[in-house]
Design a protein around this motif. Structure first.
Motif, PDB file in Angstrom:
ATOM      1  N   TYR A 249      37.904  16.070  26.934  1.00 16.25           N
ATOM      2  CA  TYR A 249      37.569  14.514  26.789  1.00 16.25           C
ATOM      3  C   TYR A 249      38.640  13.683  26.931  1.00 16.25           C
ATOM      4  O   TYR A 249      38.233  12.494  27.371  1.00 16.25           O
ATOM      5  CB  TYR A 249      37.199  14.676  25.162  1.00 16.25           C
ATOM      6  CG  TYR A 249      36.087  14.979  24.622  1.00 16.25           C
ATOM      7  CD1 TYR A 249      34.914  13.817  24.445  1.00 16.25           C
ATOM      8  CD2 TYR A 249      35.917  16.148  24.141  1.00 16.25           C
ATOM      9  CE1 TYR A 249      33.668  14.228  24.134  1.00 16.25           C
ATOM     10  CE2 TYR A 249      34.546  16.520  23.440  1.00 16.25           C
ATOM     11  CZ  TYR A 249      33.418  15.630  23.686  1.00 16.25           C
ATOM     12  OH  TYR A 249      31.936  15.693  23.097  1.00 16.25           O
ATOM     13  N   THR A 250      39.808  14.055  27.062  1.00 16.96           N
ATOM     14  CA  THR A 250      40.706  13.300  27.409  1.00 16.96           C
ATOM     15  C   THR A 250      40.589  13.019  29.103  1.00 16.96           C
ATOM     16  O   THR A 250      40.704  11.570  29.385  1.00 16.96           O
ATOM     17  CB  THR A 250      42.226  13.827  27.265  1.00 16.96           C
ATOM     18  OG1 THR A 250      42.353  14.020  25.885  1.00 16.96           O
ATOM     19  CG2 THR A 250      43.392  12.931  27.754  1.00 16.96           C
ATOM     20  N   LEU A 251      40.265  13.948  29.964  1.00 15.11           N
ATOM     21  CA  LEU A 251      40.130  13.721  31.297  1.00 15.11           C
ATOM     22  C   LEU A 251      39.032  12.690  31.466  1.00 15.11           C
ATOM     23  O   LEU A 251      39.027  11.887  32.383  1.00 15.11           O
ATOM     24  CB  LEU A 251      39.844  14.871  31.872  1.00 15.11           C
ATOM     25  CG  LEU A 251      39.700  14.892  33.529  1.00 15.11           C
ATOM     26  CD1 LEU A 251      40.832  14.165  34.396  1.00 15.11           C
ATOM     27  CD2 LEU A 251      39.464  16.109  34.063  1.00 15.11           C
ATOM     28  N   ALA A 252      37.971  13.023  30.762  1.00 14.29           N
ATOM     29  CA  ALA A 252      36.833  12.107  30.917  1.00 14.29           C
ATOM     30  C   ALA A 252      37.151  10.678  30.493  1.00 14.29           C
ATOM     31  O   ALA A 252      36.659   9.779  31.406  1.00 14.29           O
ATOM     32  CB  ALA A 252      35.497  12.722  30.081  1.00 14.29           C
ATOM     33  N   GLN A 253      37.778  10.353  29.569  1.00  9.38           N
ATOM     34  CA  GLN A 253      38.151   9.181  28.912  1.00  9.38           C
ATOM     35  C   GLN A 253      38.872   8.393  29.957  1.00  9.38           C
ATOM     36  O   GLN A 253      38.873   7.011  30.219  1.00  9.38           O
ATOM     37  CB  GLN A 253      38.662   9.011  27.579  1.00  9.38           C
ATOM     38  CG  GLN A 253      37.736   9.343  26.468  1.00  9.38           C
ATOM     39  CD  GLN A 253      38.496   9.819  25.088  1.00  9.38           C
ATOM     40  OE1 GLN A 253      39.537  10.074  25.323  1.00  9.38           O
ATOM     41  NE2 GLN A 253      37.449  10.115  24.216  1.00  9.38           N
ATOM     42  N   LYS A 254      39.860   8.909  30.495  1.00  8.87           N
ATOM     43  CA  LYS A 254      40.687   8.416  31.617  1.00  8.87           C
ATOM     44  C   LYS A 254      39.878   8.343  33.112  1.00  8.87           C
ATOM     45  O   LYS A 254      40.497   7.456  33.763  1.00  8.87           O
ATOM     46  CB  LYS A 254      42.035   9.254  31.879  1.00  8.87           C
ATOM     47  CG  LYS A 254      42.759   9.575  30.839  1.00  8.87           C
ATOM     48  CD  LYS A 254      43.769   8.462  30.576  1.00  8.87           C
ATOM     49  CE  LYS A 254      44.786   8.286  31.982  1.00  8.87           C
ATOM     50  NZ  LYS A 254      45.829   7.179  31.504  1.00  8.87           N
ATOM     51  N   SER A 255      38.743   9.003  33.126  1.00 12.95           N
ATOM     52  CA  SER A 255      38.169   8.893  34.335  1.00 12.95           C
ATOM     53  C   SER A 255      36.874   8.095  34.249  1.00 12.95           C
ATOM     54  O   SER A 255      36.046   7.840  35.402  1.00 12.95           O
ATOM     55  CB  SER A 255      37.633  10.329  34.767  1.00 12.95           C
ATOM     56  OG  SER A 255      38.858  11.032  34.931  1.00 12.95           O
ATOM     57  N   GLY A 256      36.669   7.308  33.000  1.00 18.29           N
ATOM     58  CA  GLY A 256      35.335   6.418  33.012  1.00 18.29           C
ATOM     59  C   GLY A 256      34.463   7.181  32.515  1.00 18.29           C
ATOM     60  O   GLY A 256      33.207   6.382  32.705  1.00 18.29           O
ATOM     61  N   ILE A 257      34.452   8.300  32.022  1.00 21.83           N
ATOM     62  CA  ILE A 257      33.084   8.936  31.675  1.00 21.83           C
ATOM     63  C   ILE A 257      32.896   9.066  30.167  1.00 21.83           C
ATOM     64  O   ILE A 257      34.001   9.067  29.412  1.00 21.83           O
ATOM     65  CB  ILE A 257      33.176  10.266  32.031  1.00 21.83           C
ATOM     66  CG1 ILE A 257      33.501  10.544  33.405  1.00 21.83           C
ATOM     67  CG2 ILE A 257      31.942  11.102  31.606  1.00 21.83           C
ATOM     68  CD1 ILE A 257      32.529  11.035  34.364  1.00 21.83           C
ATOM     69  N   ASP A 258      31.755   8.507  29.657  1.00 24.98           N
ATOM     70  CA  ASP A 258      31.746   8.165  28.311  1.00 24.98           C
ATOM     71  C   ASP A 258      31.611   9.455  27.464  1.00 24.98           C
ATOM     72  O   ASP A 258      31.063  10.635  27.963  1.00 24.98           O
ATOM     73  CB  ASP A 258      30.172   7.685  27.972  1.00 24.98           C
ATOM     74  CG  ASP A 258      30.115   6.946  26.683  1.00 24.98           C
ATOM     75  OD1 ASP A 258      30.753   5.762  26.027  1.00 24.98           O
ATOM     76  OD2 ASP A 258      29.378   7.747  25.944  1.00 24.98           O
ATOM     77  N   ALA A 259      32.289   9.319  26.259  1.00 28.63           N
ATOM     78  CA  ALA A 259      32.433  10.737  25.540  1.00 28.63           C
ATOM     79  C   ALA A 259      31.328  11.259  25.231  1.00 28.63           C
ATOM     80  O   ALA A 259      30.802  12.523  25.021  1.00 28.63           O
ATOM     81  CB  ALA A 259      32.981  10.327  24.137  1.00 28.63           C
ATOM     82  N   ASP A 260      29.968  10.519  25.050  1.00 30.48           N
ATOM     83  CA  ASP A 260      28.659  10.810  24.526  1.00 30.48           C
ATOM     84  C   ASP A 260      28.120  11.888  25.865  1.00 30.48           C
ATOM     85  O   ASP A 260      27.284  12.702  25.524  1.00 30.48           O
ATOM     86  CB  ASP A 260      27.448   9.863  24.320  1.00 30.48           C
ATOM     87  CG  ASP A 260      27.890   9.148  22.763  1.00 30.48           C
ATOM     88  OD1 ASP A 260      28.444   9.991  21.926  1.00 30.48           O
ATOM     89  OD2 ASP A 260      27.694   8.048  22.870  1.00 30.48           O
ATOM     90  N   ASN A 261      28.438  11.535  26.928  1.00 34.52           N
ATOM     91  CA  ASN A 261      27.807  12.242  28.131  1.00 34.52           C
ATOM     92  C   ASN A 261      28.673  13.647  28.165  1.00 34.52           C
ATOM     93  O   ASN A 261      28.020  14.665  28.389  1.00 34.52           O
ATOM     94  CB  ASN A 261      28.296  11.421  29.635  1.00 34.52           C
ATOM     95  CG  ASN A 261      27.397  10.291  29.552  1.00 34.52           C
ATOM     96  OD1 ASN A 261      28.039   9.097  29.840  1.00 34.52           O
ATOM     97  ND2 ASN A 261      26.268  10.437  29.452  1.00 34.52           N
ATOM     98  N   VAL A 262      29.991  13.564  27.848  1.00 40.41           N
ATOM     99  CA  VAL A 262      30.739  15.027  27.782  1.00 40.41           C
ATOM    100  C   VAL A 262      29.835  15.739  26.588  1.00 40.41           C
ATOM    101  O   VAL A 262      29.923  16.957  26.723  1.00 40.41           O
ATOM    102  CB  VAL A 262      32.093  14.600  27.484  1.00 40.41           C
ATOM    103  CG1 VAL A 262      32.932  15.906  27.227  1.00 40.41           C
ATOM    104  CG2 VAL A 262      32.788  13.753  28.429  1.00 40.41           C
ATOM    105  N   HIS A 263      29.708  15.135  25.458  1.00 37.25           N
ATOM    106  CA  HIS A 263      29.192  15.914  24.232  1.00 37.25           C
ATOM    107  C   HIS A 263      28.110  16.554  24.873  1.00 37.25           C
ATOM    108  O   HIS A 263      27.460  17.523  24.039  1.00 37.25           O
ATOM    109  CB  HIS A 263      28.862  14.935  22.997  1.00 37.25           C
ATOM    110  CG  HIS A 263      28.541  15.690  21.804  1.00 37.25           C
ATOM    111  ND1 HIS A 263      29.129  16.778  21.453  1.00 37.25           N
ATOM    112  CD2 HIS A 263      27.404  15.416  21.116  1.00 37.25           C
ATOM    113  CE1 HIS A 263      28.472  17.220  20.315  1.00 37.25           C
ATOM    114  NE2 HIS A 263      27.360  16.480  20.113  1.00 37.25           N
TER     115      HIS A 263
END
Length: 378
Positions: A249-263
């Motif tokens: 989640y932290t890598l995604a947030q730093k990379s501009g990927i929305d948390a809902d997409n990760v979920h």
């Protein structure tokens, strides 16, 4: 009881039915510890016993904070619940005493109260103590007087100490019986129950707990420490998964990927209910430990137990070492906010471990809305 339910119980309990179940009165059962899990377990047990055809005495309960006991009594009524004045009353009046408490120190103090009462009035019939807490299975070894007289002092495991206390009382037996499952699983009586200890005691307790609070029993033999070790192995898998989720989640947030997409991705490739549940908490900052879940203090306690066990048996778990540090960081952030009067939650849930990875990456620990997102160019 329906034939289908009886068949399900037989399939999920690794023991034969206790002999002549109708030849004696139903066991008197007590429950000590009404935390998040204990409350649900006691509630389900009391309801199940009341539904059986034979007459059963009300569940005798005790909790340090009496209000929780009174809440359960109000919810279920006097035909299902009685409140004990102290732990000694539970030990004296009950045949099976189930314990679910927060940490090793509290567990040991309660067993000392049990045995103190039973030494005054020794039992004439069997008593079974069922320890469902997650306590330490390992032996503690300390260096004493390192400068003047180097020596090692060995302290027995808590399981060994509890066994010594219980075994000092006539007709008394201890089994270790930790459980797996989140509060929502406990609410549905679907916990996985792990047992070690005296065989006959396990047999009696297994049919008491399935299907009342759990769906299945796993028997790990007579060594009391085995069930506790197994519980820590399971918790290491969960904690390791939390650490991986937090880092992702932290890598995604730093990379501009929305948390809902990760979920959404987690639900696609890691669809285990517990992982999906923790993913949802991290994606949406649902870190309130007072409304269910597992507290960060409990997570740090379990991580500490796991790390001591890995040191004892020379089996490194670097993922747990890192997770332990991130749990400590998350708790420190939360406590700092509480002291400043800015904390959103009274109790931080252990999915808040993500605060540790966020801070390490230069993000706000507990509020993802404050993050500056990197926008990737097409």
């Amino acid at each position: 009881m329906s034939e289908s339910l009886l068949s399900a119980i037989r399939d999920n309990v690794p023991y034969s039915r206790p002999e002549n179940p109708n030849s004696h009165s139903a066991p008197r059962v007590g429950f000590v510890g009404l935390g998040t899990m204990g409350y649900l377990m006691a509630q389900n047990l009391a309801n199940h016993r009341a539904s059986l055809p034979n007459e059963h005495s009300p569940l005798l309960i005790w909790n340090r904070t009496k209000q929780k006991s009174e809440n359960l009594l109000d919810a279920l009524g006097k035909d299902k619940i009685r409140i004990a004045q102290d732990p000694g009353q539970v030990a004296l009046e009950c045949d099976v005493i189930i314990v679910n408490l927060a940490n090793d120190f509290v567990v040991k103090s309660i067993y000392e109260k049990f045995t103190e009462a039973l030494r005054r009035v020794p039992p004439s019939q069997n008593k079974i103590f069922v320890e469902t807490s997650t306590v330490s299975p390992e032996v503690y070894i300390y260096v004493v007087n390192l400068r003047l007289n180097p020596s090692l002092k060995i302290y027995p495991s808590l399981a060994g100490e509890l066994d010594a206390l219980v075994s000092s009382i006539p007709h008394s037996h201890l089994i270790t019986c930790p459980v797996f499952g989140r509060p929502e699983v406990a609410a549905k009586s679907q916990l996985l129950i792990i047992m070690s200890g005296d065989y006959r005691s396990k047999k009696e307790v297994a049919y008491l707990l399935v299907p009342a609070i759990g769906r299945k029993v796993v028997d790990l033999g007579g060594n009391l420490e085995k069930a506790l070790i197994f519980k820590l192995i399971g918790n290491s898998m969960i904690l390791g998964s939390l650490e991986v989720l937090a880092e992702a989640y932290t890598l995604a947030q730093k990379s501009g990927i929305d948390a809902d997409n990760v979920h959404d991705l987690v639900q696609e490739i890691l669809p285990a209910p517990s992982i999906v549940g923790y993913s949802d908490k991290m994606a949406h900052d649902k870190f309130d430990g007072s409304v269910g879940g597992f507290s960060i203090d409990g997570g740090i306690k379990d991580a500490s137990h796991i790390r001591r066990l890995t040191a004892e048996v020379n089996s490194p778990m670097p993922a747990i070492d890192v997770a332990h540090q991130h749990l400590l960081t998350a708790r420190a952030i939360h406590q700092s906010k509480k002291q400043a009067g800015k904390a959103k939650f009274e109790t931080l849930e252990w999915s808040g471990i993500v605060a540790g990875t966020r801070v390490a990456a230069g993000l706000d620990g507990l509020d993802s809305k404050k993050h500056e997102h990197t926008v990737q160019q097409d």
